[in-house]
Scaffold this motif. Structure first.
Motif, short mmCIF file in Angstrom:
data_model
loop_
_atom_site.label_atom_id
_atom_site.label_comp_id
_atom_site.label_asym_id
_atom_site.label_seq_id
_atom_site.Cartn_x
_atom_site.Cartn_y
_atom_site.Cartn_z
N LEU A 1 3.80 -3.80 15.43
CA LEU A 1 3.64 -3.47 13.75
C LEU A 1 2.40 -2.74 13.06
CD1 LEU A 1 2.58 -5.98 12.59
CD2 LEU A 1 5.01 -6.64 12.17
N ALA A 2 1.25 -3.04 13.96
CA ALA A 2 -0.17 -2.61 13.55
C ALA A 2 -0.64 -1.60 14.79
CB ALA A 2 -0.80 -3.56 13.00
N ASN A 3 -0.04 -1.01 15.31
CA ASN A 3 -0.29 -0.16 16.45
C ASN A 3 -0.17 1.40 16.04
OD1 ASN A 3 0.46 -2.96 18.23
ND2 ASN A 3 -1.53 -1.96 18.66
N THR A 4 -1.06 2.00 16.38
CA THR A 4 -0.99 3.34 16.29
C THR A 4 -0.04 4.11 17.30
OG1 THR A 4 -2.96 3.78 18.03
CG2 THR A 4 -3.59 3.68 15.66
N ILE A 5 0.11 5.17 17.13
CA ILE A 5 1.20 6.05 17.93
C ILE A 5 0.40 6.00 19.44
CG2 ILE A 5 2.08 8.42 18.43
CD1 ILE A 5 2.35 8.64 15.21
N GLU A 6 -0.97 6.52 19.17
CA GLU A 6 -1.68 6.59 20.67
C GLU A 6 -1.73 5.22 21.08
OE1 GLU A 6 -5.91 7.32 20.28
OE2 GLU A 6 -5.82 8.52 21.93
N GLU A 7 -1.82 4.15 20.68
CA GLU A 7 -1.57 2.95 21.33
C GLU A 7 -0.37 2.73 22.12
OE1 GLU A 7 -5.30 0.45 19.05
OE2 GLU A 7 -2.89 0.24 18.26
N LEU A 8 0.65 3.17 21.36
CA LEU A 8 1.94 2.91 21.87
C LEU A 8 2.05 3.68 22.99
CD1 LEU A 8 5.00 2.13 21.60
CD2 LEU A 8 5.35 4.18 20.35
N ILE B 1 6.10 -0.26 10.52
CA ILE B 1 4.54 -0.43 10.70
C ILE B 1 4.22 -1.69 9.30
CG2 ILE B 1 3.58 1.04 12.05
CD1 ILE B 1 2.50 2.60 9.80
N ARG B 2 3.35 -2.25 9.75
CA ARG B 2 2.75 -3.27 8.36
C ARG B 2 1.84 -2.41 7.45
NH1 ARG B 2 1.25 -9.31 9.89
NH2 ARG B 2 3.60 -9.43 9.68
N THR B 3 2.15 -2.26 6.04
CA THR B 3 1.41 -1.78 5.12
C THR B 3 1.50 -2.62 3.88
OG1 THR B 3 3.26 -0.69 3.91
CG2 THR B 3 2.60 0.54 6.00
N THR C 1 5.51 -3.96 -0.25
CA THR C 1 6.45 -5.07 -0.15
C THR C 1 8.00 -5.02 -0.53
OG1 THR C 1 5.87 -5.70 -2.57
CG2 THR C 1 4.24 -6.63 -0.93
N TYR C 2 8.48 -3.89 -0.97
CA TYR C 2 9.78 -3.91 -1.27
C TYR C 2 10.72 -3.90 0.20
CZ TYR C 2 11.19 -3.14 -6.07
OH TYR C 2 11.42 -3.35 -7.22
N THR C 3 9.97 -3.26 1.19
CA THR C 3 10.57 -3.37 2.59
C THR C 3 9.88 -4.25 3.18
OG1 THR C 3 9.07 -1.25 2.72
CG2 THR C 3 11.52 -0.92 2.45
N ARG C 4 10.13 -4.77 4.56
CA ARG C 4 9.80 -5.68 5.31
C ARG C 4 8.45 -4.81 5.92
NH1 ARG C 4 12.84 -9.56 9.31
NH2 ARG C 4 13.45 -7.40 10.03
N ASN C 5 8.93 -3.59 6.52
CA ASN C 5 7.80 -2.93 7.16
C ASN C 5 7.90 -1.31 6.63
OD1 ASN C 5 8.36 -5.04 9.83
ND2 ASN C 5 6.23 -4.71 8.81
N ARG D 1 -14.86 -4.44 -4.93
CA ARG D 1 -14.03 -5.45 -5.31
C ARG D 1 -12.76 -5.94 -4.72
NH1 ARG D 1 -9.55 -4.05 -5.94
NH2 ARG D 1 -9.18 -4.58 -8.25
N GLY D 2 -12.80 -5.46 -3.27
CA GLY D 2 -11.61 -5.72 -2.46
C GLY D 2 -10.86 -4.47 -2.41
N ILE D 3 -10.34 -4.59 -1.11
CA ILE D 3 -9.33 -3.40 -0.82
C ILE D 3 -7.97 -4.01 -0.55
CG2 ILE D 3 -11.15 -1.84 0.14
CD1 ILE D 3 -10.36 -2.62 2.91
N ARG D 4 -6.97 -2.88 -0.69
CA ARG D 4 -5.61 -3.34 -0.41
C ARG D 4 -5.38 -3.36 0.94
NH1 ARG D 4 -1.14 -0.95 -4.68
NH2 ARG D 4 -1.64 -3.01 -5.75
N THR D 5 -4.67 -4.58 1.67
CA THR D 5 -4.36 -4.64 3.05
C THR D 5 -3.09 -5.50 3.03
OG1 THR D 5 -5.23 -6.72 3.28
CG2 THR D 5 -6.82 -4.94 3.53
N PHE D 6 -2.46 -5.69 4.05
CA PHE D 6 -1.20 -6.41 4.21
C PHE D 6 -1.54 -7.66 4.09
CE2 PHE D 6 -3.69 -6.31 8.32
CZ PHE D 6 -3.76 -7.82 8.70
#
Lengths: 337, 337, 337, 337
Positions: free
Chosen positions: A210-217, A239-241, A244-248, C237-242
């Motif tokens: 969920l936090a891997n790039t296409i290249e890493e895949l 992927i994780r962003t 928050t509405y959607t799980r990923n 002042r902080g960045i947006r992450t998961f």
């Protein structure tokens, strides 16, 4: 560095060429496609004079440098789509099968009821979790070995090939007549596990972390293919962003990128990505439209009582409706559904 | 808190009801839909007894609490899709127009050639940047006022309504006969600008900021609508993630979520999201399939020489081909293309 | 491309050199440091022969190409730290002032009580929001013009210079005797506003947008400096992450990076980053240790009743304790506290 | 649900209490601290009447519900800091050891030279990778078993306890006299591996996955502790964000959060987070200031020739200087360095 061979080159000339390079310390990948046959050289190719090799070897049609780190899974090496067979179901190059089933297998009756229903709706492969990776040690960990037996029985009764997640390299024997092993998102960079499934002959469904790039895949797929197993199907599952509405966040651009960069089939799992049932149908249609080679969808006979992830499972009727909607769209996309 | 009114309630009864609540210190939003008319109460509604209000006011059919912070743009308040008119082009509820044009307007000839060509291919609205937000002060900042004139001329010649980005609140008068003003991603939370365009009568195209949640996008739309302008079209254009193959990650789930949560039309800009020409067609098809109400696509007569973002622009022929592909798919989705 | 001048070059020779290049179509930035004086050339310098320019101009000591897009704020152009003066308070190069005050100014009494207390605890500058950017149009929008008056009064009574956020370019006159204007995170890429504050003589506190890279922050500073105002203080002042425990993720690596790449002072706002009071003291100490040039901390006389962001404000006693802890650590870091 | 016991309760009463609950189907965690002893009940505690249990059991002082999913690692269960012993080195509650060594072990000479030097500079534990998780199958995979031997030799010669990364559950026996096993970031959610190291008696260094939340890190620690191994040290090593100057974004807020939520020691690895040598010293100081219990730093005798991650390794002299700087600051923080 990849060398595309001329047509109808005798096998002994190819072997000689490969042996020469391996003696110089390079690894090679030999790839037979329907359009052309390629030999990929891996190692420090900076000092290799590409033109010289092409000119002095009459078996070679032309050569290219590959700048990407992934070689064996690179479309440059294998220009046409790879078709992977799961049981007798094809995936890739126009074949668009839907994999369906419950998040977790729970009872014989449940698996059987779901399997029969999704088959009737047009699903081609049955999925079901037997070993469940759960973030809490106190959560339901799956029916485990017994769960695999339930899947086998459903396969016997319905004829659907089955896919289930393997958790670690000591479990390989348990998956003996499971048609495809799944590497979960959390294990995408468990390299020792990748090497072990790379020694198998059966197809591997590799989910993007969920936090891997296409290249890493693609690099993780490279671990499997370079270990000897070409039967890899990639899977985008969100992927994780910060949203928050959607799980990923389902990354459908990744499908379009992967279709350009690699010859491997790539499917989409909208159920895990969204985590919300009502988003599964629109995302499934979008996945088909963007060029995916298949779908993996959670379907359950009683989502409200599912032991795991019920909120994202379609019930069997909803699944049937979605399949009808996909069928019309698959024709437009010229996919064999 | 939203009250759905019974059909055919006399206007004076509605006014009386609204006045009563405003005197108690609440704001109200009055929303007339094709299915029903609603009054939305904004303020501290915790102490309001919903059932009591419904029972003691004979104009009310039923009432609901809205837990989301966005009220006026909430689908609960306005159940049917809002249709926004840009010139005489409708968008929303089955109307699926494509907006096309260059990233930056450059010359009269360029704009005119592009406008004529995209119109012929089926585009309904012409886009073009006159004021360009650029991360470097040394980069080309757009043709500015002169650029708006080029767009006006192209409108006059082709009849296409035009849309262009406004950069700050002092520019409102400059956009006098521009049919739709665009709020760019970087200005999505420039609240003073939102309030100013909320006083206009013309449609506003509000792009999602690249690190803003769906909820924040809807809250920014709320600024405009609660200022009096209902003509808001939302636009998903990719969010910032760790992935590097694509410039941004197009969040197509957001479309499905927004269609559930809000009555406003929402379109997709695949060009800016991907940043790569070859990804635009697959993403455009996926956007249509996932339920978007339109597309905004960059097209250029000579992408290789574009002053801005040429790498993501389709040439006019590619644009035409994409439009043909979209046409077939729009029929399946029952969209008026 | 930057040219470092020899010491004691006559001004007319410098002017002649600058004029020559501007006639060739380049922009120039002239930067006087304590160690050396530099002239930075902006434009298409690819065709410029660096060695030739150095050899044929006797006022030049040596020259360097700058590959970064930011020029005027680049440490290569101005090797020693820039010191910005806010009123008579210095910031940068060993001066480490703490800016403190409430999120929003509420009443004369509140501001005055807080100002007196934080001054006694060692704060050097008073902060307070008069115009508040809020994601909801229904939320408290600040005391606005009246709020600025409250700050001015507190300044008069305590002698502390004041800083407050400007929301748009039409407000410049309102900030007449405000010592430093703040550009909020949401406006970091509001380029028209940046250009306007670039025409002012007073210091600008530029906050990093919550999804903006370090490079984009420096490019926004470049907008201000290249417009003529060198008095820019950056603020992380902080960045947006998961991550969800904290409101944003404070990026302290950014401080270390910025100190290498730019000569501008950079401070840290741990209150907005964390969003939780108890995390402010450890993060403040870490900011000092990592090399920041100052801090901006929310302090309130009654956090539980604050109109805005009370959960992240220290009460006045907690602020005093933190200041004592910082004092000891500032000595170790050789900072003038 | 956690019950804090009265002082000096006889062991048989405690056993009886635990047995009763386990017979009702709950799991229990028994935790002895210096301040108090606690019993944590795991299972569906919603129907349990907390007050009733406290009133009817005279061994209980008081009880609390724990809302977090992590129980055994929760500070509520074990109020004072846990001290983990690695060899005879303590970590936690004021003990602040520095772990140092090369990314990969390469030769006996290299390891020995580094070990001697970092010991002299004040490092307390030697790190070194023998099995290396690499994203490319063609990259150096570590010296493997031979590498562990090099570490053992260095331990014998210098007396420093050693830590190295375990890649999979079949390797446990290979780590027999390795003092601490490291679970790498990519394996943080390899639950089967966590369960296996949970059966060991030796300390486990658990690195945070690069896209895992603090809560997920604590849940993974919960897997180990609930399997019977309390000797867990957490490690923050940077998370994946959109920022590109640094390899990952070091999340120092996570340290402050973890110190509040859990009793386990937590250290920081600034080398992997930043990926750039010059950022290591400022980040190391910030980690100490924010409240970390230790550091893990890459040091190499010849970074330019390192087989892996040389760009982020300090040379031995730089490491020595950093240790001097840390020493002064550790005194201020009242840490035993």
């Amino acid at each position: 560095m990849v060398f595309i061979l001329k047509p109808n080159v005798p096998k002994e000339k190819i072997d000689k060429f490969i042996t020469e390079w391996e003696q110089k310390g390079f690894s090679t990948i030999y790839s037979v496609g329907t359009e052309h046959t390629a030999i990929c050289l891996i190692g420090n190719t900076i000092a290799v004079d590409l033109d010289h090799v092409v000119q002095t070897n009459d078996i070679i049609d032309f050569g290219k440098r590959i700048t990407e780190q992934f070689k064996a899974v690179n479309r440059t090496v294998h220009e046409d789509d790879t078709i992977v067979k799961v049981g007798d179901v094809s995936i890739g190059e126009g074949f668009f099968p839907v994999i369906a089933g419950p998040c977790s297998v729970e009872t014989h009756e449940q698996v059987l009821e779901i399997a029969r229903s999704v088959k009737q709706s047009g699903a081609k492969i049955l999925r079901g979790g037997a070993f469940k990776p759960r973030s809490s040690p106190y959560a339901f960990q799956g029916k485990q070995v017994e769960g695999l037996d339930m899947l086998r029985l459903a396969k016997k009764e319905t004829g659907l090939p089955i896919v289930s997640e393997i958790m670690n390299q000591t479990q390989v024997d348990l998956f003996d007549d499971v048609d495809m092993v799944q590497i979960g998102a959390r294990n995408m960079q468990n390299y020792d596990l990748l090497k072990v499934v790379g020694k198998l002959k059966k197809p591997v469904l590799l989910k993007r972390g969920l936090a891997n790039t296409i290249e890493e895949l693609l690099m993780s797929a490279e671990y499997i293919v370079s270990s000897g197993n070409n039967n890899v199907i990639l899977c985008e599952r969100g992927i994780r962003t910060f949203e928050t509405y959607t799980r990923n966040t389902l990354d459908l651009s990744a499908i379009a990128v992967i279709k350009q960069k690699s010859h491997l089939p790539v499917i989409v799992d909208p159920s895990h990505a969204a985590g919300i049932r009502s988003l599964v149908p629109p995302l499934a249609k979008a996945a088909l439209a963007v060029g995916a080679d298949g779908l993996m969808i959670e379907a359950h006979n009683n989502p409200a009582k599912a032991l795991c992830d019920g909120a994202q499972s379609l019930d069997l009727e909803q699944f049937g409706e979605l399949m009808s909607e996909l069928k019309v769209r698959a024709e437009i996309e010229k996919k064999i559904f």
